[in-house]
Scaffold this motif. Structure first.
Motif, PDB file in Angstrom:
ATOM      1  N   THR A  44      62.580  87.577 -35.791  1.00 54.23           N
ATOM      2  CA  THR A  44      61.557  88.480 -36.321  1.00 54.23           C
ATOM      3  C   THR A  44      60.877  87.756 -37.479  1.00 54.23           C
ATOM      4  OG1 THR A  44      62.983  89.487 -37.976  1.00 54.23           O
ATOM      5  CG2 THR A  44      62.997  90.486 -35.762  1.00 54.23           C
ATOM      6  N   VAL A  45      59.760  88.291 -37.947  1.00 49.98           N
ATOM      7  CA  VAL A  45      59.070  87.684 -39.080  1.00 49.98           C
ATOM      8  C   VAL A  45      59.968  87.715 -40.314  1.00 49.98           C
ATOM      9  CG1 VAL A  45      57.801  89.748 -39.832  1.00 49.98           C
ATOM     10  CG2 VAL A  45      56.841  87.480 -40.248  1.00 49.98           C
ATOM     11  N   GLY A  46      60.745  88.786 -40.476  1.00 50.95           N
ATOM     12  CA  GLY A  46      61.661  88.874 -41.612  1.00 50.95           C
ATOM     13  C   GLY A  46      62.758  87.828 -41.548  1.00 50.95           C
ATOM     14  N   GLN A  47      63.316  87.612 -40.359  1.00 50.02           N
ATOM     15  CA  GLN A  47      64.345  86.582 -40.195  1.00 50.02           C
ATOM     16  C   GLN A  47      63.768  85.194 -40.445  1.00 50.02           C
ATOM     17  OE1 GLN A  47      65.387  87.720 -36.180  1.00 50.02           O
ATOM     18  NE2 GLN A  47      67.420  88.450 -36.856  1.00 50.02           N
ATOM     19  N   LEU A  48      62.571  84.951 -39.927  1.00 51.48           N
ATOM     20  CA  LEU A  48      61.938  83.652 -40.137  1.00 51.48           C
ATOM     21  C   LEU A  48      61.672  83.431 -41.622  1.00 51.48           C
ATOM     22  CD1 LEU A  48      60.738  81.066 -38.914  1.00 51.48           C
ATOM     23  CD2 LEU A  48      58.590  82.321 -38.601  1.00 51.48           C
ATOM     24  N   ALA A  49      61.215  84.460 -42.304  1.00 47.35           N
ATOM     25  CA  ALA A  49      60.959  84.353 -43.745  1.00 47.35           C
ATOM     26  C   ALA A  49      62.256  84.088 -44.495  1.00 47.35           C
ATOM     27  CB  ALA A  49      60.307  85.637 -44.262  1.00 47.35           C
ATOM     28  N   ARG A  59      65.142  82.825 -43.392  1.00 45.32           N
ATOM     29  CA  ARG A  59      65.747  81.525 -43.044  1.00 45.32           C
ATOM     30  C   ARG A  59      64.930  80.340 -43.555  1.00 45.32           C
ATOM     31  NH1 ARG A  59      67.820  77.523 -42.673  1.00 45.32           N
ATOM     32  NH2 ARG A  59      69.061  76.606 -41.013  1.00 45.32           N
ATOM     33  N   SER A  60      63.598  80.474 -43.547  1.00 48.94           N
ATOM     34  CA  SER A  60      62.735  79.357 -43.963  1.00 48.94           C
ATOM     35  C   SER A  60      62.471  79.352 -45.464  1.00 48.94           C
ATOM     36  CB  SER A  60      61.399  79.418 -43.218  1.00 48.94           C
ATOM     37  OG  SER A  60      60.650  80.551 -43.615  1.00 48.94           O
ATOM     38  N   GLY A  61      62.697  80.491 -46.122  1.00 45.44           N
ATOM     39  CA  GLY A  61      62.396  80.579 -47.549  1.00 45.44           C
ATOM     40  C   GLY A  61      60.911  80.743 -47.829  1.00 45.44           C
ATOM     41  N   VAL A  62      60.152  81.129 -46.822  1.00 45.67           N
ATOM     42  CA  VAL A  62      58.705  81.301 -46.939  1.00 45.67           C
ATOM     43  C   VAL A  62      58.396  82.795 -46.862  1.00 45.67           C
ATOM     44  CG1 VAL A  62      56.498  80.794 -45.811  1.00 45.67           C
ATOM     45  CG2 VAL A  62      58.267  79.040 -45.918  1.00 45.67           C
ATOM     46  N   ALA A  63      57.524  83.267 -47.711  1.00 45.59           N
ATOM     47  CA  ALA A  63      57.168  84.680 -47.728  1.00 45.59           C
ATOM     48  C   ALA A  63      56.540  85.112 -46.406  1.00 45.59           C
ATOM     49  CB  ALA A  63      56.186  84.954 -48.872  1.00 45.59           C
ATOM     50  N   VAL A  64      56.777  86.361 -46.054  1.00 45.21           N
ATOM     51  CA  VAL A  64      56.192  86.923 -44.837  1.00 45.21           C
ATOM     52  C   VAL A  64      54.677  86.757 -44.852  1.00 45.21           C
ATOM     53  CG1 VAL A  64      55.800  89.080 -43.561  1.00 45.21           C
ATOM     54  CG2 VAL A  64      58.099  88.519 -44.387  1.00 45.21           C
ATOM     55  N   SER A  65      54.057  86.992 -46.003  1.00 44.18           N
ATOM     56  CA  SER A  65      52.593  86.862 -46.091  1.00 44.18           C
ATOM     57  C   SER A  65      52.145  85.427 -45.793  1.00 44.18           C
ATOM     58  CB  SER A  65      52.096  87.298 -47.473  1.00 44.18           C
ATOM     59  OG  SER A  65      52.700  86.511 -48.484  1.00 44.18           O
ATOM     60  N   ALA A  66      52.930  84.447 -46.218  1.00 35.62           N
ATOM     61  CA  ALA A  66      52.595  83.044 -45.926  1.00 35.62           C
ATOM     62  C   ALA A  66      52.729  82.764 -44.434  1.00 35.62           C
ATOM     63  CB  ALA A  66      53.479  82.105 -46.726  1.00 35.62           C
ATOM     64  N   LEU A  67      53.744  83.339 -43.799  1.00 35.61           N
ATOM     65  CA  LEU A  67      53.908  83.157 -42.345  1.00 35.61           C
ATOM     66  C   LEU A  67      52.732  83.771 -41.605  1.00 35.61           C
ATOM     67  CD1 LEU A  67      57.730  83.884 -42.050  1.00 35.61           C
ATOM     68  CD2 LEU A  67      56.592  81.649 -41.945  1.00 35.61           C
ATOM     69  N   HIS A  68      52.300  84.949 -42.030  1.00 35.70           N
ATOM     70  CA  HIS A  68      51.120  85.576 -41.414  1.00 35.70           C
ATOM     71  C   HIS A  68      49.890  84.687 -41.617  1.00 35.70           C
ATOM     72  CE1 HIS A  68      52.933  89.913 -41.639  1.00 35.70           C
ATOM     73  NE2 HIS A  68      53.539  89.147 -40.747  1.00 35.70           N
ATOM     74  N   PHE A  69      49.763  84.102 -42.803  1.00 35.75           N
ATOM     75  CA  PHE A  69      48.643  83.195 -43.101  1.00 35.75           C
ATOM     76  C   PHE A  69      48.699  81.965 -42.192  1.00 35.75           C
ATOM     77  CE2 PHE A  69      46.896  79.590 -45.529  1.00 35.75           C
ATOM     78  CZ  PHE A  69      45.597  80.040 -45.712  1.00 35.75           C
TER      79      PHE A  69
END
Length: 181
Positions: free
Chosen positions: A12-17, A19-29
């Protein structure tokens, strides 16, 4: 909160955030910019393939060393079928960025060395500039930070073997033929 196991094929986006240490908003970007992709579930939730973790790590490392997102995207687009970068891909791409990084390092060193002295703009607004840029010789070369920007210094050195650049800079700060000050 119940967590899905990390060994699932999709995150999920939350799991990716997390695990990666990157904010959800950055992943969406990143997704909006075409750097990563997801699929949508029937409930319209994003799901990322596990190898997106490596892709995000690649993006973050490239950003950390100063590579613009546009350049990162172009590099990722050279990969067959948009796959995630391998160690070999990273070696090839980072080698291609070496010259750009060397220029940035040189610019930062010049900026550091001239920080208390001059920012290299050729503005003549500091008392010191009248000595370093007598008769506004740098202004004749064009706009910009003429003493700091290594691209400008190298171009000038290539056209006149550095004679004008040597004349406008204090002797202890004059660039050499290789462009180093």
């Amino acid at each position: 909160m119940t967590r899905a196991p990390w060994n699932t094929k999709e995150l999920t986006v939350g799991q990716l955030a997390e695990r990666s240490g990157v904010a959800v908003s950055a992943l969406h970007f990143y997704e909006a910019k075409g750097l990563i992709t997801s699929r949508r579930t029937a409930g319209n939730q994003r799901r990322y393939h596990r190898d997106t973790l490596r892709r995000v790590a690649f993006i973050r490392l490239a950003q950390r060393i100063g590579i613009p997102l546009k350049t990162i995207k172009e590099a990722l687009e050279t990969l067959p079928e948009g796959r995630t970068p391998t160690r070999g891909d990273w070696a090839r791409l980072s080698a291609a960025w070496r010259g750009e990084l060397d220029d940035r390092i040189e610019q930062l060193q010049r900026l550091r060395d001239d920080l208390t002295d001059c920012i290299g703009c050729g503005c003549l607004s500091l008392d010191r500039c009248a000595l370093a840029n007598q008769y506004d010789r740098l202004g004749e070369e064009g706009p910009g930070a003429r003493r700091i920007d290594t691209h400008l210094i190298r171009a000038k050195a290539a056209t006149d073997a550095g004679s004008s650049a040597q004349a406008c800079c204090p002797p202890d700060r004059a660039p050499t033929a290789a462009g180093h000050g």
